[in-house]
Design an enzyme around this catalytic site. Structure first.
Site, PDB file in Angstrom:
ATOM      1  N   HIS A 451       0.648  -1.845  -0.012  1.00  0.00           N
ATOM      2  CA  HIS A 451      -0.154  -0.115   0.480  1.00  0.00           C
ATOM      3  C   HIS A 451       0.859   1.326   0.169  1.00  0.00           C
ATOM      4  CE1 HIS A 451      -3.337  -2.363   2.436  1.00  0.00           C
ATOM      5  NE2 HIS A 451      -2.918  -2.789   1.150  1.00  0.00           N
TER       6      HIS A 451
HETATM    7  C1  LIG Z   1      -1.478  -7.403  -4.390  1.00  0.00           C
HETATM    8  C2  LIG Z   1      -1.597  -5.845  -3.764  1.00  0.00           C
HETATM    9  C3  LIG Z   1      -3.251  -6.134  -3.109  1.00  0.00           C
HETATM   10  C4  LIG Z   1      -3.492  -5.357  -3.379  1.00  0.00           C
HETATM   11  N1  LIG Z   1      -5.061  -5.453  -1.733  1.00  0.00           N
HETATM   12  C5  LIG Z   1      -4.898  -4.419  -1.928  1.00  0.00           C
HETATM   13  C6  LIG Z   1      -7.218  -4.358  -1.304  1.00  0.00           C
HETATM   14  O1  LIG Z   1      -7.474  -6.037  -0.698  1.00  0.00           O
HETATM   15  N2  LIG Z   1      -7.895  -3.542  -0.895  1.00  0.00           N
HETATM   16  C7  LIG Z   1      -7.131  -2.195  -1.005  1.00  0.00           C
HETATM   17  O2  LIG Z   1      -7.597  -1.635  -1.301  1.00  0.00           O
HETATM   18  N3  LIG Z   1      -5.442  -2.232  -1.954  1.00  0.00           N
HETATM   19  C8  LIG Z   1      -5.150  -3.589  -1.973  1.00  0.00           C
HETATM   20  N4  LIG Z   1      -3.980  -2.639  -2.712  1.00  0.00           N
HETATM   21  C9  LIG Z   1      -3.838  -1.384  -3.046  1.00  0.00           C
HETATM   22  C10 LIG Z   1      -4.155  -0.493  -3.998  1.00  0.00           C
HETATM   23  O3  LIG Z   1      -4.441  -1.616  -4.948  1.00  0.00           O
HETATM   24  C11 LIG Z   1      -3.730   0.397  -4.250  1.00  0.00           C
HETATM   25  O4  LIG Z   1      -3.815   1.171  -3.665  1.00  0.00           O
HETATM   26  C12 LIG Z   1      -4.372   0.717  -5.532  1.00  0.00           C
HETATM   27  O5  LIG Z   1      -4.167   0.621  -6.665  1.00  0.00           O
HETATM   28  C13 LIG Z   1      -3.873   2.790  -6.155  1.00  0.00           C
HETATM   29  O6  LIG Z   1      -4.340   3.061  -7.356  1.00  0.00           O
HETATM   30  P1  LIG Z   1      -3.725   4.606  -7.852  1.00  0.00           P
HETATM   31  O7  LIG Z   1      -4.307   4.942  -8.738  1.00  0.00           O
HETATM   32  O8  LIG Z   1      -2.632   5.389  -6.580  1.00  0.00           O
HETATM   33  O9  LIG Z   1      -1.897   3.384  -8.876  1.00  0.00           O
HETATM   34  P2  LIG Z   1      -2.377   2.168  -9.608  1.00  0.00           P
HETATM   35  O10 LIG Z   1      -3.371   1.341  -9.163  1.00  0.00           O
HETATM   36  O11 LIG Z   1      -0.601   1.652  -8.554  1.00  0.00           O
HETATM   37  O12 LIG Z   1      -1.784   2.403 -10.858  1.00  0.00           O
HETATM   38  C14 LIG Z   1      -0.995   3.390 -11.424  1.00  0.00           C
HETATM   39  C15 LIG Z   1      -0.487   2.630 -13.281  1.00  0.00           C
HETATM   40  O13 LIG Z   1       0.397   3.853 -13.263  1.00  0.00           O
HETATM   41  C16 LIG Z   1       0.726   2.766 -14.713  1.00  0.00           C
HETATM   42  N5  LIG Z   1       2.615   3.773 -14.459  1.00  0.00           N
HETATM   43  C17 LIG Z   1       2.696   4.085 -13.911  1.00  0.00           C
HETATM   44  N6  LIG Z   1       4.544   5.108 -14.601  1.00  0.00           N
HETATM   45  C18 LIG Z   1       3.307   4.927 -15.227  1.00  0.00           C
HETATM   46  C19 LIG Z   1       4.166   5.940 -16.332  1.00  0.00           C
HETATM   47  N7  LIG Z   1       5.621   6.807 -16.880  1.00  0.00           N
HETATM   48  N8  LIG Z   1       4.206   5.886 -17.743  1.00  0.00           N
HETATM   49  C20 LIG Z   1       2.479   4.594 -17.828  1.00  0.00           C
HETATM   50  N9  LIG Z   1       2.157   4.453 -16.495  1.00  0.00           N
HETATM   51  C21 LIG Z   1       2.470   4.312 -15.860  1.00  0.00           C
HETATM   52  C22 LIG Z   1       1.394   1.544 -13.531  1.00  0.00           C
HETATM   53  O14 LIG Z   1       0.924   0.348 -14.372  1.00  0.00           O
HETATM   54  C23 LIG Z   1      -0.456   0.983 -12.902  1.00  0.00           C
HETATM   55  O15 LIG Z   1      -0.840   0.800 -13.629  1.00  0.00           O
HETATM   56  C24 LIG Z   1      -3.227  -3.610  -3.483  1.00  0.00           C
HETATM   57  C25 LIG Z   1      -2.485  -3.663  -4.209  1.00  0.00           C
HETATM   58  C26 LIG Z   1      -1.618  -5.113  -4.078  1.00  0.00           C
HETATM   59  C27 LIG Z   1      -0.196  -4.787  -5.536  1.00  0.00           C
END
Ligand SMILES: Cc1cc2nc3c(=O)[nH]c(=O)nc-3n(C[C@H](O)[C@H](O)[C@H](O)COP(=O)(O)OP(=O)(O)OC[C@H]3O[C@@H](n4cnc5c(N)ncnc54)[C@H](O)[C@@H]3O)c2cc1C
Ligand code: SF4
Length: 514
Positions: A451
């Site tokens: 997280h």
């Molecule tokens: C194994 C695992 C289990 C989890 N379990 C839970 C759960 O049960 N419940 C929960 O609430 N949360 C859980 N989480 C956490 C949750 O998934 C994250 O907090 C959430 O996905 C974050 O969302 P975000 O939009 O901030 O970023 P992310 O979901 O990380 O998305 C960011 C995206 O940006 C892309 N990216 C990055 N840099 C670039 C770039 N330079 N150019 C183009 N694209 C780029 C990445 O490829 C990614 O697809 C878990 C996470 C993991 C990994």
């Protein structure tokens, strides 16, 4: 927690078309009202609101254009984790950090636990930010909205599986608050492999919920394109530039440019600061990459007399709270048999014994709302460097949480306790487990975190924050951030629902601002 029970047909939509490596060819230039970097919970929720509000939106995503479910960790790391799953935080101990990659971001491989951030934490944000729009009362309808869109409901008993039921039974026996957990999995069949993706589309991940809605409203997704530059003219962001990256060979292809008067970074709490540092923009924006929280955790394992099969049942479908441990969230977990054998330390000449014990293995993760923080920087070759030092207070709360998890497991019928903590040994009662755990130092613990958050915080003070309370960068007009980076504090609950809600709030304010 009362969440509406939704049927899969209300929620799960066909994954939308997304451009890939081949569509970029020798180069691609697009124009839009908004360029969004990243398609996880943050980027997808923001794009849905902006597109439905009438703005033209292009989302760029580094990872594969489609979910590539494979029932093994190696392929999951390769396809759907940033840096191939090799991200390690350095400090007094090493800690792997997991973060997702692909159209849908972390939601593709997360366990779908969907807690709302506690009222006290959100009301603290409203005070800290001096903005009532972030209070628990103001955020409640947004939580309702996003929870319905991703299909949040309490895990049904029929798919819970034995380990989740064991945790619920133990918590009830001790009179603790808890039970089966809210998850965004309206079509869950309880196969226990959420962390590899969902083979049956039972999970309401962003690729089958928020993104189809955004695309239906006119948004365009270009995947397999890594953003490497933020275009600025006259000290204003005017677009982004990236490069096609082949999802299998990692071969570099043509250049992608999106010209837009609004640029939103939703690349996650690792990807967003990495991009800002690697482009050289970070120093003008404030404390980019500082203040990283990760919700570190450890686990308690045990052998029950009954058969558990830790790899079956809804992934992470049960939780409890202990009144003396606010911010500590013990919850169940699933793991494939080979990972269980490793966690049990039953390999080599102990394999036969491990195989005999395996069906009876039960487990509970203990996650801590961390007071410590770390930092994210880009290395000259574009990789990421994460530094994180555990605080003694967080370690103490981890130990105490593990003791309470052990108490719950014993109350539910576990007869032997152990944990992935070096030198801990195996125990048949709580006093012995607690006595053995107390002297273990940080280096003994096998830490894990999934997280990352709070690396480009919201705030009013430019020295302490990167974006204002509308998600707008202090230091560069035309630039916003909408992902887990902007949280001003750690949450104490799994973050995805709050990422969806936060990005929705930011998008609404962008629409209001025009
Ligand atoms: C194994 C695992 C289990 C989890 N379990 C839970 C759960 O049960 N419940 C929960 O609430 N949360 C859980 N989480 C956490 C949750 O998934 C994250 O907090 C959430 O996905 C974050 O969302 P975000 O939009 O901030 O970023 P992310 O979901 O990380 O998305 C960011 C995206 O940006 C892309 N990216 C990055 N840099 C670039 C770039 N330079 N150019 C183009 N694209 C780029 C990445 O490829 C990614 O697809 C878990 C996470 C993991 C990994
Ligand atoms: S437990 Fe299986 S069916 Fe349920 S959401 Fe996870 S991967 Fe999908």
């Amino acid at each position: 927690v009362n969440e509406p029970a939704l049927s899969p047909a209300d929620v799960i939509l066909p994954a939308p078309p997304a451009g890939g490596f081949d569509d970029i060819g020798t180069g691609l230039t697009l124009n839009a009202d908004v360029a969004v970097v990243g398609t996880g919970p943050g980027g997808s929720a923001l794009a849905r609101v902006l597109a439905e509000g009438g703005m033209s939106v292009v989302l760029l995503e580094e990872g594969p254009k489609q979910s590539r479910f494979a029932k093994n960790q190696a392929d999951t790391c390769r396809n759907h984790m940033i840096d191939g799953g090799t991200l390690l935080a350095r400090g007094r101990n090493f800690m792997p950090i997991a973060a997702g990659r692909g159209v849908g971001g972390g939601s593709l491989i997360n366990s779908a636990l969907s807690f709302r951030t506690p009222d006290a934490v959100l009301d603290g944000w409203a005070d800290l930010l001096d903005d009532a729009g972030w209070s628990a009362a103001a955020m409640a309808p947004i939580y309702d909205e996003v929870a319905a869109l991703i299909g949040v409901g309490i895990t049904p008993d029929r798919v819970a599986g034995a380990n989740n039921r064991l945790i619920v039974r133990g918590a009830r026996a001790l009179g603790l608050e808890g039970g089966l957990a809210p998850r965004s999995t309206p079509g869950c069949t309880g196969c226990g492999v959420c962390n590899f993706g969902c083979p049956t589309n039972g999970k309401g991940s962003a690729n089958v919920t928020m993104l189809p809605r955004a695309v239906a409203a006119g948004a365009r997704i270009q995947a397999e394109a890594r953003v490497e530059a933020i275009l600025a003219e006259g000290n204003r962001a005017v677009g982004v530039r990236g490069q096609a990256v082949h999802p299998d060979t990692h071969e570099l292809g043509g250049t992608v440019e999106v010209r837009a008067p609004r640029v939103v970074l939703s690349a996650g709490a690792i990807g967003t600061p990495r991009l800002l540092w690697s482009t050289g923009l970070a120093p003008q924006l404030g404390p980019v990459g500082d203040g990283l929280h990760v919700h570190p955790g450890n686990a308690v394992l045990g052998l029950a007399e009954e058969v558990i099969h830790l790899w079956r049942g809804a992934t992470q479908g049960a939780y409890f709270h202990h009144p003396d441990l606010p911010g500590v969230l013990p919850h169940s977990f699933s793991a494939p048999p080979e990972a269980c054998l490793l966690a049990m330390n039953r390999t080599g000449n102990q394999l036969a014994q491990g195989l005999a014990e395996l069906p009876h293995l039960a487990g509970c993760v203990v996650m801590v709302s961390d007071k410590a923080n770390g930092r994210v920087r880009a290395t000259p070759d574009g990789r990421v460097q994460v530094d994180y030092d555990f605080s003694d207070e967080d370690l103490d709360r981890t130990r105490r949480g593990m003791v309470e998890a052990a108490r719950v497991m014993l109350a539910a019928g576990v007869v032997e306790l152990f944990a992935p903590v070096h030198g801990l040994g195996r125990h048949h009662n709580l006093a012995s487990f607690e006595a053995a755990l107390r002297p273990r130092t940080l280096r003994d613990f096998t830490l894990y975190a999934a997280h990352p958050m709070a690396t480009c915080r919201m705030g009013r003070d430019r020295d302490q924050s990167v974006v204002d309370t509308d998600g707008r960068a202090h230091g560069l007009p035309g630039l916003w951030i909408a992902d887990a980076s902007v949280f001003p504090t750690s949450l104490g609950v799994n973050p995805q629902l709050t990422v969806y809600a936060t990005a929705t709030r930011i998008a609404r304010r962008m629409l209001e601002a025009g």
